[in-house]
Write an enzyme that holds these catalytic residues in place. Structure first.
Site, PDB file in Angstrom:
ATOM      1  CE1 TYR A 132      -3.679  -2.435   0.622  1.00 38.76           C
ATOM      2  CE2 TYR A 132      -4.323  -0.985   2.350  1.00 38.76           C
ATOM      3  CZ  TYR A 132      -4.559  -1.917   1.493  1.00 38.76           C
ATOM      4  OH  TYR A 132      -5.869  -2.606   1.620  1.00 38.76           O
ATOM      5  NE  ARG A 165      -7.812  -0.128   4.674  1.00 34.03           N
ATOM      6  CZ  ARG A 165      -8.367  -1.095   4.036  1.00 34.03           C
ATOM      7  NH1 ARG A 165      -7.886  -2.314   4.436  1.00 34.03           N
ATOM      8  NH2 ARG A 165      -9.115  -0.903   3.132  1.00 34.03           N
ATOM      9  CG  HIS A 226      -9.771  -3.532  -4.163  1.00 37.27           C
ATOM     10  ND1 HIS A 226      -9.600  -4.833  -4.181  1.00 37.27           N
ATOM     11  CD2 HIS A 226      -8.855  -3.224  -3.320  1.00 37.27           C
ATOM     12  CE1 HIS A 226      -8.302  -5.112  -3.595  1.00 37.27           C
ATOM     13  NE2 HIS A 226      -7.973  -4.145  -2.995  1.00 37.27           N
ATOM     14  CG  ASP A 289      -7.946  -8.636  -2.099  1.00 36.74           C
ATOM     15  OD1 ASP A 289      -6.996  -8.883  -2.016  1.00 36.74           O
ATOM     16  OD2 ASP A 289      -8.703  -7.821  -1.471  1.00 36.74           O
ATOM     17  CB  SER A 293      -7.158  -8.951   6.127  1.00 40.12           C
ATOM     18  OG  SER A 293      -6.697  -7.667   5.716  1.00 40.12           O
TER      19      SER A 293
HETATM   20 ZN    ZN Z   1      -6.340  -3.979  -1.840  1.00 39.72          ZN
END
Ligand code: ZN
Length: 399
Positions: A132, A165, A226, A289, A293
């Site tokens: 990320y 995040r 996503h 994915d 999580s």
């Molecule tokens: Zn992702």
């Protein structure tokens, strides 16, 4: 090893009729009618009856947390690694591994080691570099060097934007990542794709669209994922696809539950909308994915609970496209075969054609259940039963 699949309905993924497929070693040698392979008895020829089956290319999962992911609920919510069976039992013969929220407890050294392990066990693996976070945490001293000099690294990601995040990258930081990935990809003959994690915030695709608008970098450099996480985001992603971008749906085994707690767009519904708008069927991919999580946050961003992504969703989504939305199999299956192969520049993947890698799934024609999986010429699953196991996998069949 020589294998002939007899009388299967072949989807290349375009429908090609009832054909035989001849496999020599790890490649498809021929696709045709009444193929013969006579080596005077010096080579064993294995025959597989494909009648009543659809032969489709082995699935490409372009976004899977093969190393496991960090859990947003504390260390005990770290998710487990993928085993070979998690891939092949679900038809996946090529996987692109990535790191998500946790780029500290998970790093590129471990991700590449895991990718090599799965490759040794029989499937094809690639990775993105980074997580990320921005600046991107690489294995070497630069993003460009990772893409150019590490065979398995085909792009960067999943860089998170529009999410509480994310590292909250600035426009300049984000544009530099795309620029570096693009040039490193050109110099090494790779896609140099930027796999972008899209969060729930109202900024949605803003950063990607600004780069496309204000720099020379084209939409095709990005693979936002996503895209179906909520209806408003999906609308904007449809516009991006209409303008020549490719969008990546995230499959969901538990969509009946998730539909009730947020307005996630069911994959088959989203693909139906894309096609109804006249957007090219080349412009979408579906990824699992898997092992990632799936935290649930309330509107204040507070952690509520956690689930885990499942690689089984790829075939389930294709099945729902056909059975719930009446989308032809040859169109739906592009999202996990020829489309990811094209955007990720995996030249010998994603098609049942002479010269391509012998990655093939046989699906029962009536139910689209998985019968046989062949990866690089090796039969991994037969009659729905796993035949090849990862080094530490228990020899049990889950189907
Ligand atoms: Zn992702």
């Amino acid at each position: 090893m020589v294998t002939i699949i007899r009388n299967a309905k072949v989807y290349q993924p375009e429908y090609a009729g009832v054909k035989d497929i001849l496999i020599l070693g790890d490649r498809i040698a021929a696709v045709g009618e009444d193929l013969r392979a006579d080596f005077g008895g010096c080579l064993e020829v294995q025959e597989i009856d494909g009648s009543g089956m659809a032969a489709v290319p082995g699935f490409i999962d372009s976004h899977e947390h093969i190393l496991g992911g960090g859990g947003e609920g504390g260390f005990h919510t770290r998710t487990p690694e993928a085993a070979l069976g998690d891939l092949i039992r679900n038809g996946i013969t090529t996987v692109v591994g990535c790191i998500g929220t946790d780029g500290v407890g998970r790093d590129m050294t471990a991700l590449l080691a895991k990718a090599h392990a799965l490759e040794n066990e029989g499937v094809t693996t690639y990775t993105y570099t980074g997580s990320y976070q921005v600046p991107v945490r690489t294995l070497t001293d630069s993003l460009m060097k990772d893409i150019m000099m590490l065979d398995k690294v085909i792009g960067v990601g999943e860089v998170a934007i529009s999410d509480h995040r994310s590292s909250q990258p600035t426009f300049e930081e984000f544009a530099r990542i795309a620029a570096d990935a693009r040039v490193a990809g050109m110099l090494s003959g790779k896609a140099g794709i930027v796999n972008v994690h899209l969060g729930d915030s109202e900024r949605r695709l803003d950063l990607i669209r600004r780069v496309v608008r204000e720099t020379e970098i084209p939409a095709s450099q990005f693979l936002p994922t996503h895209v179906n996480r909520n209806a408003a985001l999906f609308e904007e992603c449809l516009d991006f696809a209409a303008e020549g971008g490719t969008i990546d749906f995230t499959g969901n085994e538990d969509i009946d539950y998730w539909e009730t707690i947020c307005d996630e767009v069911r994959v088959c519904r989203g693909i139906r909308m894309l096609l109804d708008r006249g957007i090219s069927s080349d412009r979408f991919t579906i990824s699992s994915d898997g092992q990632g999580s799936l935290p649930v946050f309330n509107e204040k961003g507070e952690f509520q609970g956690i689930g885990i992504g499942k690689a089984s969703c790829l075939l389930k989504e294709v099945r729902e496209c056909v059975q719930k939305e009446g989308i032809p199999l040859e169109t739906a299956v592009k999202g996990i075969t020829s489309n990811p192969a094209a955007i990720l520049k995996l030249d010998r993947k994603g098609r049942i054609k002479e010269g391509f890698d012998a990655d093939i799934c046989l699906l029962k024609e009536d139910t689209l259940g998985l019968d046989t999986v062949i990866a690089k010429g090796q039969v991994m699953v037969r009659d729905g039963e796993q035949k090849v196991f990862g080094t530490f996998e228990e020899h049990i069949n889950h189907n």
